[in-house]
Design an enzyme around this catalytic site. Sequence first.
Site, short mmCIF file in Angstrom:
data_model
loop_
_atom_site.label_atom_id
_atom_site.label_comp_id
_atom_site.label_asym_id
_atom_site.label_seq_id
_atom_site.Cartn_x
_atom_site.Cartn_y
_atom_site.Cartn_z
N TYR A 14 -0.52 9.57 1.05
CA TYR A 14 -0.43 10.44 2.23
C TYR A 14 -0.55 9.65 3.52
CZ TYR A 14 -0.65 14.58 -0.67
OH TYR A 14 -0.35 15.56 -1.57
N VAL A 15 -1.25 8.51 3.48
CA VAL A 15 -1.41 7.71 4.68
C VAL A 15 -0.34 6.62 4.75
CG1 VAL A 15 -2.92 6.05 5.84
CG2 VAL A 15 -3.87 8.18 4.94
N PHE A 161 -5.65 8.27 12.13
CA PHE A 161 -6.18 9.54 12.64
C PHE A 161 -5.23 10.69 12.38
CE2 PHE A 161 -8.44 6.37 15.28
CZ PHE A 161 -9.75 6.74 14.98
N LEU A 162 -4.19 10.46 11.58
CA LEU A 162 -3.23 11.55 11.36
C LEU A 162 -3.86 12.64 10.51
CD1 LEU A 162 -2.01 11.50 8.22
CD2 LEU A 162 -0.80 9.55 9.10
N GLU A 164 -3.04 15.79 7.87
CA GLU A 164 -1.97 16.20 6.98
C GLU A 164 -1.36 17.51 7.47
OE1 GLU A 164 -3.18 15.97 2.86
OE2 GLU A 164 -4.23 14.13 3.34
N LEU A 220 -15.28 6.85 11.02
CA LEU A 220 -16.26 7.71 10.35
C LEU A 220 -16.86 8.69 11.35
CD1 LEU A 220 -18.32 5.32 8.00
CD2 LEU A 220 -16.25 6.60 7.53
N LEU A 226 -15.74 15.96 14.03
CA LEU A 226 -14.81 17.07 13.81
C LEU A 226 -15.37 18.03 12.75
CD1 LEU A 226 -11.43 15.09 13.82
CD2 LEU A 226 -12.19 16.77 15.53
N CYS A 275 -10.83 13.46 3.57
CA CYS A 275 -11.58 12.60 4.49
C CYS A 275 -12.95 13.10 4.91
CB CYS A 275 -10.75 12.36 5.75
SG CYS A 275 -9.52 11.08 5.49
#
Length: 464
Positions: A14-15, A161-162, A164, A220, A226, A275
């Site tokens: 995914y990254v 920092f994306l 999904e 982290l 968030l 994450c």
Amino acid sequence: MTKINTICCIGAGYVGGPTMAVIAQKCPEIKVVVVDINAERIAAWQTDDLPIYEPGLLEVVKEARGRNLFFSTDIDAAIEEAQMIFMSVNTPTKTYGLGKGRAADLKFVELSARRIAEVSKTDKIVVEKSTLPVRTAESIKTILSEYKNGVKFQVLSNPEFLAEGTAVNDLHYPDRVLIGGDQTPGGLEAIEALTDIYAHWVPREKIIQTRLWSSELSKLTANAFLAQRISSINSISALCEVTGADVDEVAYAIGTDSRIGPKFLKASVGFGGSCFQKDILNLVYLSEYFGLPEVAAYWDQVIIMNDYQKKRFARNIIHSLFNTVSGKKIALLGWAFKKDTNDTRESAAIYVADDLLSDLAEVSVYDPQVPASAMYADLNYLQTRPAAENKEMLKVHSDAYEACKDAHAIAIITEWDEFKTLDWQKIFDNMKKPAFLFDGRNILDHKQLKNMGFKIKAIGKGED
Ligand code: UDX
Ligand code: UDX
């Protein structure tokens, strides 16, 4: 200064996949080779049926694939050829031994570092892309420097920092790009080389250069902040439910304070994804390791609140259905951890389903992107009951109407847009009565549904 012509990325997930696709799209003169030990995944990247679902990604891949973007299983050849190597392998929470359940398992990172050290014949810049505990770069450096074949390595931290579901947009228009490296001449040169790549499409003032450990810790910390906002609003959602307040009104009211801001204040059935939980557990582990138990306990509370929210949602369903769901059909709409992705890692759906199954409910699921095999794998991983029982008790449908037919209750777990436009009258007519609807995302028009006859219970909404 080093001008980069060839990049390799280890890990086509995914990254790694979306990040490399965008780098290749924006830097046509750089050859980008993405490698993975999983041959099936690599094969899928070469088709139009990509291994991950991400809006807009196929267009980007198609633009660069075969031109300067390549997918391969020949890891050694790609390492040898590249001047810069990104590590985007997964770093799950350890399931065994020291730090079990909290520390990140760096097995794959270490294996990749060893491979790089063994294969390299020319100097390389190694970029950590995976989220890693602070000071991992130090371990990577130690491993790389153990191999005395005259090759020099620089290690950079360039956290992702994306999010999904919005990965392509996040990569095209990042709030910032963070690059950490050693504050030595060689380190600074490597930082500049990577800065140059991003500068193809990101304004330079948005590229932040820091020392190595600051960059690692920033990733982290960003995720912990968030997630903390979500746990904070979710804690208030519980209070709203018992006092008759409306959590969306509270979130809106506080979000207009510019010091707080409106984002990440949406109450939900609990945050998921690969994450947040992992990074906070990491922070907790690090704090304990460095003798800071109060700091560890502070961040641990964010996870405790998230677990509570998921449990509370399942408990609410059971309680509302007259304290028994045994033999009752309960439909879950959504299994992915958020909309617009097929990723299910740590999705609240897994835990809600598991709790309902433990109370002997018949659970039926519909998700527009998640295959049944992934749902069973998620449940089996918890080991609450034998796989055969999961298969027997959980039914997966390819249609929302089928999933909801004859159900006693529906629970909205993922905020997929298509759930808003379902024919809710038709669904209601085909359900057992009283027909309950538990909205874990507050995406539906509750007033309209109440008028149809639904009994609505929504996250953070008191009875009216
Ligand atoms: C990412 C990040 O890298 C991780 O730190 C973050 O916290 C979670 O997300 P992601 O891309 O989402 O990982 O993981 P995944 O989709 O599992 O992709 C990792 C890929 O690396 C897999 O395709 C796996 O096959 C590959 N891999 C793993 C290797 O190629 N070599 C290995 O030694 C291990
Ligand atoms: C996150 C970070 O946002 C990203 O910067 C980092 O690189 C990887 O981790 P991701 O996990 O892909 O990205 O998705 P995100 O949009 O952050 O959502 C995480 C979880 O929080 C989801 O389950 C989502 O539904 C939930 N969420 C998010 C809420 O419950 N309420 C909100 O207000 C926002």
